[in-house]
Design a protein around this motif. Sequence first.
Motif, mmCIF file in Angstrom:
data_model
loop_
_atom_site.group_PDB
_atom_site.id
_atom_site.type_symbol
_atom_site.label_atom_id
_atom_site.label_comp_id
_atom_site.label_asym_id
_atom_site.label_seq_id
_atom_site.Cartn_x
_atom_site.Cartn_y
_atom_site.Cartn_z
ATOM 1 N N TYR A 260 32.208 46.276 44.262
ATOM 2 C CA TYR A 260 32.334 45.939 45.687
ATOM 3 C C TYR A 260 33.049 47.068 46.421
ATOM 4 O O TYR A 260 32.575 47.554 47.455
ATOM 5 N N ASN B 3 31.441 41.303 42.437
ATOM 6 C CA ASN B 3 31.897 41.803 41.145
ATOM 7 C C ASN B 3 31.566 40.819 40.022
ATOM 8 O O ASN B 3 31.269 41.225 38.895
ATOM 9 N N ARG C 163 34.519 45.799 36.585
ATOM 10 C CA ARG C 163 34.259 46.947 37.452
ATOM 11 C C ARG C 163 34.231 46.489 38.915
ATOM 12 O O ARG C 163 33.527 45.546 39.260
ATOM 13 N N ASP C 164 34.965 47.209 39.755
ATOM 14 C CA ASP C 164 35.030 46.852 41.174
ATOM 15 C C ASP C 164 33.902 47.566 41.917
ATOM 16 O O ASP C 164 34.096 48.530 42.648
ATOM 17 N N TYR D 196 29.421 41.461 36.661
ATOM 18 C CA TYR D 196 29.971 41.120 35.341
ATOM 19 C C TYR D 196 29.066 40.140 34.599
ATOM 20 O O TYR D 196 29.087 40.082 33.365
ATOM 21 N N THR E 179 34.948 53.245 38.312
ATOM 22 C CA THR E 179 35.406 52.262 39.293
ATOM 23 C C THR E 179 36.841 51.852 38.990
ATOM 24 O O THR E 179 37.366 52.108 37.898
ATOM 25 N N PRO F 240 34.314 40.189 47.442
ATOM 26 C CA PRO F 240 34.467 40.950 46.193
ATOM 27 C C PRO F 240 34.366 40.096 44.937
ATOM 28 O O PRO F 240 33.825 40.544 43.926
#
Length: 290
Positions: free
Chosen positions: A257, A138, A254-255, A142, A217, A134
């Motif tokens: 993953y 992520n 924002r996640d 980003y 998210t 992750p």
Amino acid sequence: TEEFNMIHPPDVIGKYAPDAIIGKVGTGAPAPAVAVGGGVAAPLLDKSHGKQRNWEKSEKNRKARMDGEGKIGGWIGALAYMVLGFMKEILFTIVPQKNIVLTNDRIGLTRSAMFMFIFMIIHAVGNLHIFLGPDDFNGYGYFYVRLYWTGFGFHANIVEEYILLAAVLHVVIALKRTWDISINYTVSSGKLNLAISGITLLCFMTIHLFQFRFGETQPFPLCPPPYLVNIGTVFHLRLNLFWIDTCTTPVAVRDIYRMEFEVFQNIHWCLFYIFSVVVFSTHMCLGWQK
């Protein structure tokens, strides 16, 4: 002359140079010989000094290039020249165009297709970051968010905006060419294969963007590198290019993953994406033949 009429339309002189007609070749008397020192018939500004440029060597070199190989021979040279050709067409996709005219010319279609083909390769390689966990995936997302300052005030970076323009250019020209050339053909003729697969991909892209680019998210705490990319990871033989181990204040990103795992837990979405990849491969192969 016969050669001139062979490569020009019949009305080219009357349309572009009507005042330049002085007669037909071969119907006049032979011109008098001009003395070396000049004369009445000699041109006032003879910059060539009697020398005529010989194009025979140029044509010979061009024929050698077309029939043989470049300075880099073999499949390595073919690959190198293909990459150079791709980069040239990508650079001329949108920005250098003199004006925007809606025609069914294939140049804009081909150049935008080449650009999006390269983007798909980069995008696919970028998605492989999900196998690194992750933080990496992520952080990769980003990374593009940190480039929003290049987006001329929009909530996007310049790469996304250029891709959008290339996609719009590709879709508009493709639809116009289909309407002008292939609209009267039947589906069984195969002339509409690119149009059908293209419209299917347009629907997929719309769903994909709303699902991943604009979808809601959960926040994920990330320690981003101070200079966009973690250069120090190269010296440690690691691949955490878009995150670092520790930081003072993590950034909530924002996640994507977690979102990807949530989406692909649904078998219907898995089948939809597999089907879309097959359609894209078909569309790309059909377009490559063009």
